[in-house]
Design an enzyme around this catalytic site. Structure first.
Site, PDB file in Angstrom:
ATOM      1  CE  LYS A   1      -3.984   1.979   2.513  1.00  6.68           C
ATOM      2  NZ  LYS A   1      -4.859   1.878   3.714  1.00  6.68           N
TER       3      LYS A   1
ATOM      4  CB  SER B   1      -8.260   3.896   2.752  1.00  5.52           C
ATOM      5  OG  SER B   1      -7.421   3.227   3.667  1.00  5.52           O
TER       6      SER B   1
ATOM      7  CB  SER C   1      -8.790   1.311   5.742  1.00  2.75           C
ATOM      8  OG  SER C   1      -9.426   2.561   5.627  1.00  2.75           O
TER       9      SER C   1
END
Lengths: 496, 95
Positions: free
Chosen positions: A79, A159, A183
């Site tokens: 990420k 997210s 998330s």
């Protein structure tokens, strides 16, 4: 045709690597090829093929010595929130354009020390603020799943939307995610994969771009519960560089997967039965409850009375912490600086830089945080929210004291929705996506999302299990039982 | 509680984010929606409850107060939008 190496789980790849049936270089090449063909998903935003192949070669050499850890040679997506040395790391924000950290986050360092391979950086919501991956400076991520033959582009959730999309589409074997209010778990549920947020303090936050420091935790996003157990064990460590990182030994989470939950008490909280909840979610939850019962667990109705107040408390605490954390983006030390007009001073530099660099949602949250922390409102908003947070945690403490081993809830209030569908809704409507997950962050507990079924249009749905603090092993075992019983094996049809 | 345009302007200023004058009313409206949602917290009886400071019952660790690294000016400055002669450069602060 044989399925590609990129479709393997971590556990399967570990087997093939150790037996010499394949190599890390071959695995990595298969993933790089899949990434190259998946531009339509917009999941990977900075590819690092050169680093990947170097790490893969090193992993193959290590595997030959016969002394390689489980993650050795496993190609991963990272990420964009994780700082990776010399590689763009910009939290999907324009304000960090061009930023290349001079250091490595502890979690990625732990993975690399174990021999894992980084394929590239993954898209996400800007500064991890969002539930649909529509706030990224890189543009939206697209969910590989579709509603049957309908080609409407769906959100992968957020997210960690890039991580979820990449794992579901077999662009990598697994990915790192982070979870501040859901998330990891919400995007995992939207894409039919597994995602665990460990207990607050299990993973070091050092080198992860901060959103809300008292809530942020990293965790793995994987194809199976076993993979989550393997990867989480490598990500966790005590880290002197994060003062909230716990000094407890990291157990062998994979060894905890016995498949035996006989006599364990599973709590079903009545407050999670939300008004207007789709019948399909109700049914999924009931089915999951029955599966745990069939496996020999005892089902107990419980109450977590302050559940309703978790989201409003979160939307005070998280923006407050974000407004402090994001004060560092001032155009001085890194990232974007606005072009200044004649006579502009340092205040104009700050104001223009932050207006240009931060997207709309991030600006909104910084300003809400600024407001709730401002003189005269601090007690009414911030301190009140922290007191409500203490009550939310106490709710969980109470049920665990009654002997509950894990709490079972839906992961999300719906299946994945269409990109753009929420554009005209007020921000609170989007925040409701995290209604089932946010309590877990406020209470600092471990939570895991497991794919458990499909809705009528063929989209995956997930169930969430919440565990006792520091007992990720037991939680993963509960999830393992649920996974075996649900038998979720569906994959998105390839259209990209 | 309702946020007016003036309050929105003040908050934007405190947050050091430039918001154009014509965007302030819409911003104030968004704040009101979110704060209206947050107002629910007033229903909760918090009498005698301490604000949470740490979600896990542990003391923050302290490390020994000594220098552990340094001498990396180049690395510190490597990402600066404007670095000159070993310093971060900013517009003139003092007249």
């Amino acid at each position: 045709m044989m399925a590609g190496l990129n479709t393997l789980t971590i556990a399967e790849a570990r087997e093939k690597l150790r037996s010499g049936e394949t190599t890390s270089v071959a695995l990595t090449e298969a993933c790089l090829e899949a990434i190259g063909a998946a531009g339509a998903l917009n999941a990977f935003v900075h590819d690092t093929p050169q680093i990947a192949l170097e790490q893969a070669s090193a992993a193959d050499a290590r595997l030959k010595t016969g002394d390689a850890p489980s993650m050795c040679g496993i190609p991963l997506g990272i990420k964009d929130l994780f700082c990776t040395k010399g590689v763009p790391s910009q939290a999907a924000s324009a304000i960090l354009n061009g930023f290349r950290p001079e250091y490595e986050s502890t979690v990625t360092q732990n993975l690399f020390d174990a021999g894992a391979v980084m394929l590239g950086k993954l898209n996400m919501d800007e500064f991890a603020m969002g539930s649909s991956n529509e706030t990224s400076t890189y543009g939206n991520v697209v969910n590989p799943w579709r509603r049957g033959n309908d080609d409407t582009a769906l959100t992968p959730g957020g997210s960690s939307g890039g991580s979820a999309s990449a794992v579901a589409a077999d662009l990598c074997l697994a990915a790192t995610g982070t979870d501040t209010g859901g998330s990891i778990r919400q995007p995992a549920a939207f894409t039919g994969i597994t995602g665990i947020k460990p207990t607050y303090g299990r993973c070091s936050r050092w080198g992860i771009v901060a959103f809300a420091s008292s809530l942020d935790q990293a965790g793995p996003m994987t194809k199976t519960v076993r993979d989550a157990a393997i990867m989480l064990g490598t990500m966790c460590s005590h880290d002197p560089k994060d003062s909230t990182s716990t000094d407890l030994p990291v157990p062998d989470f994979e060894a905890a997967l016995t498949g035996d939950v006989r006599g364990k008490k599973i709590g079903i909280p009545k407050e999670y039965r939300m008004e207007g909840m789709p019948a399909e979610i109700e049914k999924l939850w009931a089915d999951g409850t029955a599966m745990m019962k069939d496996a020999g667990a005892e089902i107990v109705d419980i109450s977590l009375p302050h559940t309703k107040y978790a989201l409003p408390a979160y939307y005070v605490i998280a923006p407050a912490e974000a407004s402090s954390n994001l004060a560092r983006y001032d155009g001085v030390r890194y990232g974007h600086r606005a072009k200044l007009a004649q006579g502009d001073g340092i205040t104009e530099m700050y104001e223009k830089t932050r207006a240009e660099g931060f997207g709309h949602e991030v600006q909104r949250r910084i300003m809400i945080g600024t407001y709730v922390l401002s003189a005269g409102f601090y007690d009414a908003y911030y301190n009140r929210a922290r007191r409500v947070r203490a009550l939310i945690k106490r709710d969980f403490d109470d049920v665990f004291e009654q002997g509950i081993d894990a709490v079972l809830t839906p992961a999300t209030p719906s299946a994945a929705f269409g990109l753009g569908e929420m554009t005209d809704a007020d921000p609170v409507q989007m925040y409701l996506n995290d209604v089932f997950t946010v309590t877990v962050n406020l209470a600092g507990l471990p939570g895991i999302s497991v794919p458990a079924g499909l809705d009528k249009s063929g989209l995956p749905l997930g169930l969430q299990l919440i565990g006792r603090p520091w007992e990720e092993g037991a939680l993963l075992n509960h999830a393992y039982v649920l996974e075996q019983a649900a038998g979720f094996v569906s994959k998105p049809g390839k259209w990209w | 509680m309702s946020i007016d345009t003036e309050t929105a302007r003040r908050v934007a200023k405190l947050a050091r984010i430039r918001v154009e004058e014509q965007d302030l009313p819409a911003l104030a409206q968004e704040f009101n929606t979110i704060l209206g949602f947050i107002e629910q917290l007033n229903e909760v009886d918090i009498e005698g409850v301490e604000p949470m400071t740490s979600v896990t019952p542990m003391r923050l660790k302290r490390r020994e107060d000594r220098v552990t690294d340094g001498h990396m000016q180049d690395k510190i400055l490597s990402n600066a939008p404007d670095a000159r002669e070993g310093f971060f450069a900013v517009p003139k602060v003092v007249e």
